[in-house]
Design an enzyme around this catalytic site. Structure first.
Site, PDB file in Angstrom:
ATOM      1  N   GLY A 199       0.836  -1.204   0.000  1.00 37.42           N
ATOM      2  CA  GLY A 199       0.000   0.000   0.000  1.00 37.42           C
ATOM      3  C   GLY A 199       0.867   1.250   0.000  1.00 37.42           C
ATOM      4  N   ARG A 208      13.806   9.738  -2.309  1.00 41.72           N
ATOM      5  CA  ARG A 208      14.729  10.867  -2.494  1.00 41.72           C
ATOM      6  C   ARG A 208      15.873  10.800  -1.484  1.00 41.72           C
ATOM      7  NH1 ARG A 208      15.045  15.827   0.020  1.00 41.72           N
ATOM      8  NH2 ARG A 208      15.726  17.617  -1.229  1.00 41.72           N
ATOM      9  N   GLY A 209      15.529  10.481  -0.230  1.00 39.86           N
ATOM     10  CA  GLY A 209      16.552  10.369   0.812  1.00 39.86           C
ATOM     11  C   GLY A 209      17.600   9.328   0.449  1.00 39.86           C
ATOM     12  N   ARG A 245      19.656  10.617  -2.853  1.00 39.91           N
ATOM     13  CA  ARG A 245      20.585  11.734  -2.633  1.00 39.91           C
ATOM     14  C   ARG A 245      21.717  11.324  -1.695  1.00 39.91           C
ATOM     15  NH1 ARG A 245      17.613  16.819  -4.117  1.00 39.91           N
ATOM     16  NH2 ARG A 245      17.088  16.247  -6.255  1.00 39.91           N
ATOM     17  N   ARG A 298       0.803  -4.956  -5.612  1.00 37.93           N
ATOM     18  CA  ARG A 298       0.628  -6.194  -4.846  1.00 37.93           C
ATOM     19  C   ARG A 298       1.057  -7.306  -5.813  1.00 37.93           C
ATOM     20  NH1 ARG A 298      -0.945  -4.227   0.273  1.00 37.93           N
ATOM     21  NH2 ARG A 298      -2.618  -2.729   0.014  1.00 37.93           N
ATOM     22  N   ASP A 321       4.461  -4.427   6.399  1.00 41.48           N
ATOM     23  CA  ASP A 321       4.956  -5.718   6.895  1.00 41.48           C
ATOM     24  C   ASP A 321       4.975  -6.794   5.816  1.00 41.48           C
ATOM     25  OD1 ASP A 321       2.210  -5.768   6.858  1.00 41.48           O
ATOM     26  OD2 ASP A 321       1.963  -6.641   8.839  1.00 41.48           O
ATOM     27  N   SER A 365       5.689  -6.277   2.639  1.00 43.00           N
ATOM     28  CA  SER A 365       6.905  -5.990   1.871  1.00 43.00           C
ATOM     29  C   SER A 365       8.141  -6.429   2.641  1.00 43.00           C
ATOM     30  CB  SER A 365       6.988  -4.494   1.570  1.00 43.00           C
ATOM     31  OG  SER A 365       5.804  -4.074   0.944  1.00 43.00           O
ATOM     32  N   THR A 379       4.053   2.907   5.478  1.00 42.10           N
ATOM     33  CA  THR A 379       2.643   2.496   5.494  1.00 42.10           C
ATOM     34  C   THR A 379       1.868   3.428   6.416  1.00 42.10           C
ATOM     35  OG1 THR A 379       1.088   0.807   6.305  1.00 42.10           O
ATOM     36  CG2 THR A 379       3.278   0.761   7.253  1.00 42.10           C
ATOM     37  N   ASP A 417      -0.507   2.458   8.190  1.00 46.54           N
ATOM     38  CA  ASP A 417      -1.103   1.634   9.244  1.00 46.54           C
ATOM     39  C   ASP A 417      -0.335   1.654  10.564  1.00 46.54           C
ATOM     40  OD1 ASP A 417      -3.003   0.915   7.372  1.00 46.54           O
ATOM     41  OD2 ASP A 417      -1.957  -0.914   6.784  1.00 46.54           O
ATOM     42  N   ASP A 451       1.858  -0.330  11.521  1.00 48.89           N
ATOM     43  CA  ASP A 451       1.799  -1.703  12.049  1.00 48.89           C
ATOM     44  C   ASP A 451       3.121  -2.453  11.927  1.00 48.89           C
ATOM     45  OD1 ASP A 451       1.825  -1.872   9.315  1.00 48.89           O
ATOM     46  OD2 ASP A 451       0.142  -3.254   9.142  1.00 48.89           O
ATOM     47  N   GLY A 492      -5.985   0.679   8.748  1.00 49.13           N
ATOM     48  CA  GLY A 492      -5.046   0.196   9.763  1.00 49.13           C
ATOM     49  C   GLY A 492      -4.853  -1.310   9.736  1.00 49.13           C
ATOM     50  N   ARG A 493      -5.663  -1.965   8.894  1.00 48.00           N
ATOM     51  CA  ARG A 493      -5.643  -3.440   8.829  1.00 48.00           C
ATOM     52  C   ARG A 493      -5.769  -4.035  10.228  1.00 48.00           C
ATOM     53  NH1 ARG A 493      -1.095  -4.472   4.353  1.00 48.00           N
ATOM     54  NH2 ARG A 493      -1.826  -6.599   4.199  1.00 48.00           N
ATOM     55  N   LYS A 514     -27.813  10.998  28.597  1.00 47.95           N
ATOM     56  CA  LYS A 514     -27.146  12.149  29.220  1.00 47.95           C
ATOM     57  C   LYS A 514     -27.335  13.434  28.419  1.00 47.95           C
ATOM     58  CE  LYS A 514     -23.164   9.878  31.393  1.00 47.95           C
ATOM     59  NZ  LYS A 514     -21.796   9.470  31.014  1.00 47.95           N
ATOM     60  N   ARG A 544     -25.283   6.724  10.484  1.00 44.54           N
ATOM     61  CA  ARG A 544     -24.651   6.569   9.170  1.00 44.54           C
ATOM     62  C   ARG A 544     -23.211   6.106   9.321  1.00 44.54           C
ATOM     63  NH1 ARG A 544     -27.192   9.825   5.229  1.00 44.54           N
ATOM     64  NH2 ARG A 544     -29.413   9.441   5.540  1.00 44.54           N
ATOM     65  N   ILE A 598      -8.972   7.779   0.470  1.00 45.90           N
ATOM     66  CA  ILE A 598      -8.713   9.185   0.780  1.00 45.90           C
ATOM     67  C   ILE A 598      -7.558   9.279   1.793  1.00 45.90           C
ATOM     68  CG2 ILE A 598      -9.675  11.183   2.024  1.00 45.90           C
ATOM     69  CD1 ILE A 598     -11.259  10.994  -0.380  1.00 45.90           C
TER      70      ILE A 598
HETATM   71  P1  ADP Z   1       2.352  -3.988   2.736  1.00 46.00           P
HETATM   72  O1  ADP Z   1       3.792  -4.056   2.397  1.00 46.00           O
HETATM   73  O2  ADP Z   1       1.806  -2.605   2.679  1.00 46.00           O
HETATM   74  O3  ADP Z   1       2.046  -4.706   4.030  1.00 46.00           O
HETATM   75  P2  ADP Z   1       1.322  -6.287   1.254  1.00 46.00           P
HETATM   76  O4  ADP Z   1       1.011  -7.091   2.463  1.00 46.00           O
HETATM   77  O5  ADP Z   1       0.368  -6.343   0.098  1.00 46.00           O
HETATM   78  O6  ADP Z   1       1.544  -4.749   1.580  1.00 46.00           O
HETATM   79  O7  ADP Z   1       2.748  -6.809   0.728  1.00 46.00           O
HETATM   80  C1  ADP Z   1       3.342  -6.195  -0.397  1.00 46.00           C
HETATM   81  C2  ADP Z   1       3.997  -7.219  -1.274  1.00 46.00           C
HETATM   82  O8  ADP Z   1       5.072  -7.876  -0.559  1.00 46.00           O
HETATM   83  C3  ADP Z   1       3.117  -8.371  -1.721  1.00 46.00           C
HETATM   84  O9  ADP Z   1       2.264  -8.031  -2.791  1.00 46.00           O
HETATM   85  C4  ADP Z   1       4.156  -9.391  -2.134  1.00 46.00           C
HETATM   86  O10 ADP Z   1       4.727  -9.071  -3.387  1.00 46.00           O
HETATM   87  C5  ADP Z   1       5.227  -9.199  -1.049  1.00 46.00           C
HETATM   88  N1  ADP Z   1       5.023 -10.184   0.023  1.00 46.00           N
HETATM   89  C6  ADP Z   1       4.071 -10.178   1.000  1.00 46.00           C
HETATM   90  N2  ADP Z   1       4.145 -11.271   1.771  1.00 46.00           N
HETATM   91  C7  ADP Z   1       5.176 -12.004   1.285  1.00 46.00           C
HETATM   92  C8  ADP Z   1       5.762 -13.271   1.639  1.00 46.00           C
HETATM   93  N3  ADP Z   1       5.294 -13.994   2.655  1.00 46.00           N
HETATM   94  N4  ADP Z   1       6.820 -13.687   0.909  1.00 46.00           N
HETATM   95  C9  ADP Z   1       7.293 -12.973  -0.125  1.00 46.00           C
HETATM   96  N5  ADP Z   1       6.776 -11.808  -0.526  1.00 46.00           N
HETATM   97  C10 ADP Z   1       5.736 -11.324   0.164  1.00 46.00           C
END
Ligand code: ADP
Length: 319
Positions: A11, A21-22, A25, A72, A103, A105, A125, A127, A129, A170-171, A211, A243, A250
Site C-alpha cells: 500500500g 529521495r533520501g 541523494r 501487490r 509488513d 513488503s 505504510t 497503518d 503496524d 489500519g488493517r 445524558k 450513518r 482518501i
Molecule cells: P504492505 O507491504 O503494505 O504490508 P502487502 O502485504 O500487500 O503490503 O505486501 C506487499 C507485497 O510484498 C506483496 O504483494 C508481495 O509481493 C510481497 N510479500 C508479502 N508477503 C510475502 C511473503 N510472505 N513472501 C514474499 N513476498 C511477500
C-alpha cells in the site's frame, strides 16, 4: 558496495517519495550508483529497473504516493520468482536493495535476505503496524487526513443529532483509529485491540443519548465488521439516524506532513549509512527520536508492537 536498488511496495503512503529521495541523494553523496525498481516486486521480477540520478528525485519531496509505483504481487512468495528477481539485480550489478513498504513488503525483503541477497527495510505504510519503530512513514499524515474528515462529520452529525460511524484504515492495527479518535474527540473506539462487543457499544451509546449528547461518533478500524450493518443495528436499536462513513483510499493520499518528510529523509539516508557499513538484512526504525535498526528476520518473527493501554485509558477518561 557500489550500486544499490530502491523500490516501494504494498500500500502506498505519503512520504514514500521523500524516502526514495533520501536514499538516492544520500547514496549519490557517498559516490554510489542508485537504481529505481518500478512497481515493487512485480517490476523487480519483470526487470523494470532504471538508473536514477539527482534530478530523478527533483520536486518529489512534497508529493504523496510514490513515483516509482507500487504493486501487490503475491507471486513473490514463490522462491523461483524471487530467484529470478535476484538474477535481475545481479545483471545490473546491484549489490543491495532498499525496500520501502509495510509488513508484507518486509516479508519479501526478509526472504531475499534469507536467500543471501542483502535488503534494508524502511517502514512505509499509513497503518503504523511495523515492529521496531514508533512511527511508520505516512502514518501521521494519514492521521491528519482522518481528523479532518472526523471534524467535518462532527459538524453535520451534531446539527442533525446523528450517530456517525467512521471506518478508519489500519488493517490489524488500531493505532490510526485510536489516535484519530483521541484527536477527533470521538465517543467510542473499536479497534482490533479492544475487539467489538455490539451490545456493550449500544449500551454506551444509549447512555450518551440519556445524558443529552447531541451526537455520537464511533471510530472503527476496517476489517472488523461491516460498518453499514453496524450502523443499521444501532439505528434500529436507538431510533436515531445512524450513518457509516468509510474513509477508504482518501486516507492514503495527499501531501506528506513535515514530520513524515523529515522521517522519510532521515530513514532513507540511514539505510544508505547501514549499507556503507556493510549491514544487510536490517530494518530501520525511529525509537525515542533516534534512528535504530533491527534484524529484519527477528523483527518480523519475534518483535511485537506495544499496545497503547495508556492511551486507551486516556481516551476512556476524556469521553
Ligand atoms: P504492505 O507491504 O503494505 O504490508 P502487502 O502485504 O500487500 O503490503 O505486501 C506487499 C507485497 O510484498 C506483496 O504483494 C508481495 O509481493 C510481497 N510479500 C508479502 N508477503 C510475502 C511473503 N510472505 N513472501 C514474499 N513476498 C511477500
Amino acid at each position: 558496495i557500489k550500486k544499490i536498488g530502491v523500490l516501494t511496495s504494498g500500500g502506498d503512503a505519503p512520504g514514500m517519495n521523500a524516502a526514495i529521495r533520501g536514499v538516492v541523494r544520500a547514496a549519490l553523496s557517498e559516490g554510489l550508483e542508485v537504481y529505481g525498481v518500478y512497481d515493487g516486486y512485480q517490476g523487480l521480477h519483470q526487470n523494470r529497473i532504471e538508473k536514477l540520478n539527482r534530478s530523478s528525485v527533483s520536486d518529489v519531496i512534497n508529493r504523496g504516493g510514490t513515483f516509482l509505483g507500487s504493486a501487490r504481487f503475491p507471486e513473490f512468495k514463490d522462491e523461483k520468482v524471487r530467484a529470478q528477481a535476484i538474477e535481475n539485480l545481479k545483471i545490473h550489478g546491484i549489490d543491495a536493495l532498499v525496500v520501502i513498504g509495510g509488513d508484507g513488503s518486509y516479508m519479501g525483503a526478509k526472504k531475499l535476505t534469507e536467500m543471501g541477497y542483502p535488503c534494508i527495510g524502511l517502514p512505509g505504510t499509513i497503518d503504523n503496524d511495523v515492529a521496531g519503530t514508533d512511527y511508520t512513514i505516512g502514518y501521521l499524515t494519514a492521521l491528519n487526513t482522518v481528523i479532518d474528515a472526523i471534524d467535518r462529520l462532527r459538524d453535520t452529525s451534531s446539527s442533525h443529532q446523528r450517530i456517525s460511524i467512521v471506518e478508519v484504515m489500519g488493517r490489524h492495527c488500531g493505532d490510526l483509529t485510536l489516535m484519530s479518535a483521541i484527536a477527533g474527540g470521538c465517543e467510542y473506539i473499536i479497534t482490533p485491540e479492544t475487539g467489538l462487543n455490539k451490545e456493550q457499544l449500544l449500551a454506551k451509546i444509549k447512555e450518551g443519548i440519556y445524558k443529552g449528547k447531541k451526537h455520537a461518533i464511533v471510530a472503527l478500524t476496517e476489517l472488523m465488521t461491516d460498518a453499514n450493518e453496524l450502523a443499521k443495528y444501532i439505528e434500529d436499536e436507538t431510533g436515531r439516524e445512524t450513518r457509516a462513513t468509510v474513509l477508504g483510499h482518501i486516507q492514503r493520499g495527499g501531501q506528506p506532513t513535515a514530520f513524515d518528510r523529515i522521517l522519510a529523509s532521515r530513514m532513507g539516508a540511514f539505510a544508505v549509512e547501514l549499507l556503507m557499513q556493510g549491514h544487510g538484512g536490517r530494518c530501520v526504525g525511529i525509537q525515542n527520536e533516534q534512528m535504530v535498526h533491527h534484524d529484519i528476520i527477528d523483527a518480523i518473527e519475534n518483535m511485537k508492537r506495544p499496545v497503547r493501554t495508556d492511551l486507551y485509558a486516556l481516551a476512556d477518561k476524556l469521553f
